[in-house]
Motif scaffolding. Structure first.
Motif, mmCIF file in Angstrom:
data_model
loop_
_atom_site.group_PDB
_atom_site.id
_atom_site.type_symbol
_atom_site.label_atom_id
_atom_site.label_comp_id
_atom_site.label_asym_id
_atom_site.label_seq_id
_atom_site.Cartn_x
_atom_site.Cartn_y
_atom_site.Cartn_z
ATOM 1 N N THR A 9 0.852 -1.182 0.000
ATOM 2 C CA THR A 9 0.000 0.000 0.000
ATOM 3 C C THR A 9 0.892 1.238 0.000
ATOM 4 O O THR A 9 2.111 1.143 0.140
ATOM 5 C CB THR A 9 -0.895 0.045 1.254
ATOM 6 O OG1 THR A 9 -0.066 0.178 2.410
ATOM 7 C CG2 THR A 9 -1.766 -1.199 1.366
ATOM 8 N N GLU A 10 0.280 2.403 -0.109
ATOM 9 C CA GLU A 10 1.037 3.653 -0.051
ATOM 10 C C GLU A 10 1.699 3.839 1.311
ATOM 11 O O GLU A 10 2.695 4.541 1.422
ATOM 12 C CB GLU A 10 0.115 4.840 -0.352
ATOM 13 C CG GLU A 10 -0.352 4.874 -1.791
ATOM 14 C CD GLU A 10 -1.286 6.029 -2.076
ATOM 15 O OE1 GLU A 10 -1.522 6.863 -1.177
ATOM 16 O OE2 GLU A 10 -1.774 6.102 -3.214
ATOM 17 N N SER A 15 -0.779 -5.779 1.201
ATOM 18 C CA SER A 15 -2.227 -5.927 1.124
ATOM 19 C C SER A 15 -2.583 -6.992 0.095
ATOM 20 O O SER A 15 -1.811 -7.289 -0.809
ATOM 21 C CB SER A 15 -2.898 -4.602 0.768
ATOM 22 O OG SER A 15 -2.659 -4.275 -0.583
ATOM 23 N N TYR A 17 -5.591 -7.955 -2.606
ATOM 24 C CA TYR A 17 -6.725 -7.394 -3.339
ATOM 25 C C TYR A 17 -7.433 -8.517 -4.074
ATOM 26 O O TYR A 17 -6.826 -9.242 -4.850
ATOM 27 C CB TYR A 17 -6.267 -6.319 -4.324
ATOM 28 C CG TYR A 17 -7.402 -5.765 -5.142
ATOM 29 C CD1 TYR A 17 -8.393 -4.985 -4.564
ATOM 30 C CD2 TYR A 17 -7.503 -6.052 -6.497
ATOM 31 C CE1 TYR A 17 -9.450 -4.493 -5.318
ATOM 32 C CE2 TYR A 17 -8.555 -5.558 -7.259
ATOM 33 C CZ TYR A 17 -9.524 -4.782 -6.655
ATOM 34 O OH TYR A 17 -10.575 -4.304 -7.400
ATOM 35 N N GLU A 24 -9.961 -4.989 -0.693
ATOM 36 C CA GLU A 24 -8.535 -4.815 -0.438
ATOM 37 C C GLU A 24 -8.356 -4.755 1.057
ATOM 38 O O GLU A 24 -9.002 -3.963 1.738
ATOM 39 C CB GLU A 24 -7.982 -3.548 -1.084
ATOM 40 C CG GLU A 24 -6.476 -3.427 -0.872
ATOM 41 C CD GLU A 24 -5.835 -2.319 -1.677
ATOM 42 O OE1 GLU A 24 -4.601 -2.291 -1.728
ATOM 43 O OE2 GLU A 24 -6.562 -1.498 -2.240
#
Length: 73
Positions: A9-10, A15, A17, A24
């Motif tokens: 993730t940012e 994560s 999905y 997610e």
């Protein structure tokens, strides 16, 4: 078994999905998370558990893999 994408993730967290359900979720635990073995049971933040056949080496992410749901959220 479902096709899932595993990525960062940012925020730098792993994560999972699941496009089929537009889900997610952050991965909180991986059974095998070493350079020479990666995969196994993936525990998600929502309590669901998925299984990914372990790889002999840690893959470069993002990656699409087949995963089996062992426990629903």
């Amino acid at each position: 078994m479902a096709n899932v994408m595993i990525q960062y993730t940012e925020q730098g967290e792993l994560s999972l999905y699941l496009a089929k359900k537009d889900l997610e979720e952050v991965i909180t635990q991986i059974e095998f998370d070493e350079e020479e073995k990666w995969g196994g049971e993936l525990t998600l933040a929502n309590g669901a558990i998925y299984y990914v056949e372990p790889y002999g080496v840690k893959p470069k992410l993002p990656i699409s893999v087949r995963a089996k749901r062992l426990q629903a959220a």
